[in-house]
Design a protein around this motif. Structure first.
Motif, PDB file in Angstrom:
ATOM      1  N   THR A 193       0.848  -1.185   0.000  1.00 31.48           N
ATOM      2  CA  THR A 193       0.000   0.000   0.000  1.00 31.48           C
ATOM      3  C   THR A 193       0.883   1.234   0.000  1.00 31.48           C
ATOM      4  O   THR A 193       1.802   1.343   0.821  1.00 31.48           O
ATOM      5  CB  THR A 193      -0.928   0.035   1.232  1.00 31.48           C
ATOM      6  OG1 THR A 193      -1.790  -1.090   1.199  1.00 31.48           O
ATOM      7  CG2 THR A 193      -1.756   1.310   1.247  1.00 31.48           C
ATOM      8  N   SER A 194       0.627   2.147  -0.924  1.00 35.32           N
ATOM      9  CA  SER A 194       1.340   3.419  -0.972  1.00 35.32           C
ATOM     10  C   SER A 194       0.504   4.463  -0.241  1.00 35.32           C
ATOM     11  O   SER A 194      -0.626   4.744  -0.626  1.00 35.32           O
ATOM     12  CB  SER A 194       1.586   3.845  -2.420  1.00 35.32           C
ATOM     13  OG  SER A 194       2.221   5.107  -2.470  1.00 35.32           O
ATOM     14  N   VAL A 203      -3.283   3.698  -1.511  1.00 32.49           N
ATOM     15  CA  VAL A 203      -3.718   2.983  -2.705  1.00 32.49           C
ATOM     16  C   VAL A 203      -2.921   1.683  -2.789  1.00 32.49           C
ATOM     17  O   VAL A 203      -1.717   1.650  -2.557  1.00 32.49           O
ATOM     18  CB  VAL A 203      -3.506   3.840  -3.980  1.00 32.49           C
ATOM     19  CG1 VAL A 203      -2.055   4.237  -4.153  1.00 32.49           C
ATOM     20  CG2 VAL A 203      -4.033   3.118  -5.213  1.00 32.49           C
ATOM     21  N   LEU A 205      -0.973  -1.084  -4.513  1.00 37.18           N
ATOM     22  CA  LEU A 205      -0.243  -1.263  -5.761  1.00 37.18           C
ATOM     23  C   LEU A 205      -0.616  -2.603  -6.391  1.00 37.18           C
ATOM     24  O   LEU A 205      -0.687  -3.621  -5.714  1.00 37.18           O
ATOM     25  CB  LEU A 205       1.259  -1.205  -5.508  1.00 37.18           C
ATOM     26  CG  LEU A 205       1.800   0.097  -4.905  1.00 37.18           C
ATOM     27  CD1 LEU A 205       3.318   0.044  -4.816  1.00 37.18           C
ATOM     28  CD2 LEU A 205       1.359   1.297  -5.727  1.00 37.18           C
ATOM     29  N   ARG A 208      -4.484  -1.292  -9.986  1.00 37.64           N
ATOM     30  CA  ARG A 208      -4.870  -0.355 -11.042  1.00 37.64           C
ATOM     31  C   ARG A 208      -3.957  -0.443 -12.255  1.00 37.64           C
ATOM     32  O   ARG A 208      -3.834   0.511 -13.014  1.00 37.64           O
ATOM     33  CB  ARG A 208      -4.848   1.074 -10.498  1.00 37.64           C
ATOM     34  CG  ARG A 208      -5.804   1.315  -9.354  1.00 37.64           C
ATOM     35  CD  ARG A 208      -5.827   2.767  -8.946  1.00 37.64           C
ATOM     36  NE  ARG A 208      -6.851   3.021  -7.941  1.00 37.64           N
ATOM     37  CZ  ARG A 208      -7.207   4.232  -7.538  1.00 37.64           C
ATOM     38  NH1 ARG A 208      -6.626   5.294  -8.060  1.00 37.64           N
ATOM     39  NH2 ARG A 208      -8.136   4.391  -6.621  1.00 37.64           N
ATOM     40  N   SER A 256       5.097   2.280 -11.627  1.00 33.13           N
ATOM     41  CA  SER A 256       3.804   2.801 -11.185  1.00 33.13           C
ATOM     42  C   SER A 256       3.989   4.107 -10.439  1.00 33.13           C
ATOM     43  O   SER A 256       5.053   4.406  -9.893  1.00 33.13           O
ATOM     44  CB  SER A 256       3.083   1.773 -10.307  1.00 33.13           C
ATOM     45  OG  SER A 256       3.856   1.449  -9.177  1.00 33.13           O
ATOM     46  N   PRO A 258       3.384   6.352  -7.303  1.00 33.39           N
ATOM     47  CA  PRO A 258       3.075   6.123  -5.889  1.00 33.39           C
ATOM     48  C   PRO A 258       1.813   6.838  -5.426  1.00 33.39           C
ATOM     49  O   PRO A 258       1.236   6.468  -4.409  1.00 33.39           O
ATOM     50  CB  PRO A 258       4.317   6.654  -5.164  1.00 33.39           C
ATOM     51  CG  PRO A 258       4.963   7.593  -6.116  1.00 33.39           C
ATOM     52  CD  PRO A 258       4.669   7.054  -7.480  1.00 33.39           C
ATOM     53  N   GLY A 261      -1.165   4.738  -8.080  1.00 36.27           N
ATOM     54  CA  GLY A 261      -1.057   3.300  -8.247  1.00 36.27           C
ATOM     55  C   GLY A 261      -1.172   2.843  -9.681  1.00 36.27           C
ATOM     56  O   GLY A 261      -1.015   1.657  -9.976  1.00 36.27           O
ATOM     57  N   GLN A 262      -1.447   3.762 -10.599  1.00 38.82           N
ATOM     58  CA  GLN A 262      -1.549   3.389 -12.010  1.00 38.82           C
ATOM     59  C   GLN A 262      -0.159   3.122 -12.574  1.00 38.82           C
ATOM     60  O   GLN A 262       0.810   3.808 -12.231  1.00 38.82           O
ATOM     61  CB  GLN A 262      -2.253   4.499 -12.781  1.00 38.82           C
ATOM     62  CG  GLN A 262      -3.707   4.686 -12.379  1.00 38.82           C
ATOM     63  CD  GLN A 262      -4.380   5.818 -13.113  1.00 38.82           C
ATOM     64  OE1 GLN A 262      -3.721   6.674 -13.656  1.00 38.82           O
ATOM     65  NE2 GLN A 262      -5.706   5.819 -13.113  1.00 38.82           N
TER      66      GLN A 262
END
Length: 533
Positions: A193-194, A203, A205, A208, A256, A258, A261-262
């Motif tokens: 999780t970021s 979000v 990781l 997405r 990606s 941070p 998360g895309q």
């Protein structure tokens, strides 16, 4: 411990705060000098409740930001687990509530994002498995601020079936079988999780990146790409069907954001044709994000390879036949070697035919021509851990786990700094927990003697120190048992090392002996707070 720690640290730097006056005062003092600067009280009262000794450590994880300006750590407040962000300059802090569950590690992506990871060890290999139903949510934020608390289930790769053509396509896809299955080691699988520390939002990781569920294989690295920090690492993509001669699970290299998360796929120069009947599952990058090498398994000849780019094409520098029944081990890449060109690999001992728990493992340098170095670490890879220079990414040496961490560093700058860190707490086991990009700023953990252990921030450039906190602050210091290393001879004359823990009594004489053997054959007890002892 704080008073003695600060004095010793200042003396190590040659600062004016400690001089001959203090030394002579200590020499003339008729009382014993101990860590807290006072005589140790005799335990005349009843010991404190056992609950104080068996409580979870107050601080679980600590990470220093890359610029050394912020400290992140996980602790407990009023029964809730929280992430604390502390700014060294202005001594301000942020508190972010977390969900229950295990946390394996925390790290900084950039100045505004902290990565919280939950890692499980799985088998490394090509065997197919069903779609992921749920990713562990233990690293997620608590409450409605979290954007995603769990990875959604992987969506089957099935087209609609309302036409004859689509029905034929579905039947064709379902008729595909997963290519050859082989296991050749173990691999970390990580839910990450970021966390945006300003917004207190997180979000997950991997959720997405594509239409499929993706699971990080280890915590991704923070790399500067086009002037912006991006998280780069391999992700396991879970499909329900095999396609194009590939297993149902495939590994891709992603970068990606941070914040969102895309992600975006990273082209390693191989392409899909290059992957036909081949399974790429790992990459080694330098600090600039350039791909140095990759690991590949070939289904056709059951062969594992580590490849490097030569004249724009992938060429193997190491190959190994994978024979599952023989427990063949495929080495994995740990980082760059000392010269910045070779690759540090973790591998089974060269020439060893042992099986199971008897197998020995070491770190080696794999040169560009495929040649192996001798074993790099002084002991065994199950106890020794490589240390890489945080600025260059090159191998700097090893830390050996014993009664206390022992650092063997060939990098002269890191060797000097790590030695100063150990000198800062004499008589204690000192572990360097985290460093900034400039290793003159670091976080250490010191424990042993009559101290349960505490975390400290050190800036060797300015001489600034900061006590982050004790791990067992409620345990009275006078009731922490002392430890020392002893040796004794077994019945056959073999000399055995052990840790002797003595109860906090004025004269420990004629006491009964309780022996706590550790697991074997390669386990090792360490000096430090042991609630059971």
């Amino acid at each position: 411990m704080s008073r003695r720690f600060l004095a010793v640290f200042a003396a190590g730097l040659g600062l004016a705060t400690v001089g001959s006056g203090m030394e002579s005062a200590c020499a003339q003092a008729p009382t014993e000098v101990v860590v807290r600067g006072a005589l140790r009280p005799r335990p005349v009262d009843a010991p404190p409740p056992i609950d104080l000794f068996i409580k979870r450590p107050r601080i679980e994880q600590v990470a220093l930001s890359q610029d050394g300006a912020q400290i992140a750590f996980v602790t407990w407040l009023e029964g809730y687990r929280v992430l604390i962000i502390y700014r060294v300059a202005d001594q301000t802090k942020r508190v972010i509530k977390l969900n229950p569950g295990d946390i394996s590690a925390i790290s900084w992506a950039d100045d505004n994002h902290v990565l919280i990871s939950t890692t499980a060890t799985g088998l490394r290999g090509t065997c197919g498995s069903g779609p992921i139903q749920k990713q562990a949510d233990s690293a997620s934020l608590s409450g409605s601020t979290s954007r995603t608390n769990a990875m959604p289930a992987a969506r089957p790769d099935n087209p609609a079936t309302n036409t004859a053509d689509n029905s034929a396509m579905l039947n064709a896809l379902n008729s595909l079988s997963t290519p050859g299955c082989a296991y050749y080691g173990v691999r970390a699988q990580t839910a990450v999780t970021s966390v945006n520390i300003a917004e207190r939002e997180g979000v997950g990781l991997g959720s997405r990146m594509s239409e499929y569920a993706n699971l990080a294989l280890g915590t991704p690295e923070a790399i500067m790409v086009d002037g912006k920090i991006e998280l780069v690492g391999p992700y396991l993509e879970m499909r329900s069907l095999s396609m194009n001669g590939q297993p149902t699970k495939r590994v891709y290299l992603w970068r990606s954001d941070p914040e969102t998360g895309q992600g975006q796929l990273i082209n390693d120069g191989g392409g899909d044709l290059d992957r036909e009947n081949r399974y790429v599952d790992d990459w080694l990058l330098d600090k600039q994000g350039n791909i140095i090498a990759r690991s590949v398994y070939s289904f056709r000849n059951e062969q594992f390879s580590i490849e490097r780019k030569v004249d724009g094409k992938w060429k193997p520098v190491l190959t190994r036949k994978i024979v599952t029944r023989d427990g063949t081990f495929a080495p994995f890449m740990a980082g760059l070697g000392r010269d910045g060109q070779s690759i540090v690999i973790f591998d089974m001992e060269t020439g060893s035919t042992a099986q199971g728990a008897d197998r020995r493992f070491h770190y080696y340098e794999l040169a560009a021509d495929g040649s192996f170095s001798t074993a790099l670490e002084p002991g065994d890879a199950t106890r020794d851990r490589p240390i890489f220079n945080p600025e260059t990414g090159r191998l700097a040496g090893f830390v050996q786990t014993g009664e206390a961490p022992e650092y063997n560093l060939s990098d002269p700058v890191l060797s000097r700094l790590y030695q100063k860190a150990q000198d800062a707490a004499p008589g204690q086991a000192v572990k360097v927990v985290s460093t900034a990009r400039d290793p003159h700023r670091m976080v250490i953990f010191a424990q042993g003697g009559e101290e349960p252990g505490a975390y400290y921030f050190i800036d060797f450039t300015t001489g600034k120190t900061l006590e982050i906190g004790d791990i067992h602050p409620e345990v009275p210091s006078e009731w922490v048992a002392s430890q020392k290393v002893v040796t004794y001879k077994a019945g056959d004359g073999l000399e055995i090392g052990a840790l002797l823990t003595l109860p906090p009594k004025p004269e420990p004489k004629h006491l009964p002996l309780i022996v706590l053997p550790h697991d074997g054959p390669q386990a090792h007890d360490s000096r430090g707070f042991d609630w059971l002892a």
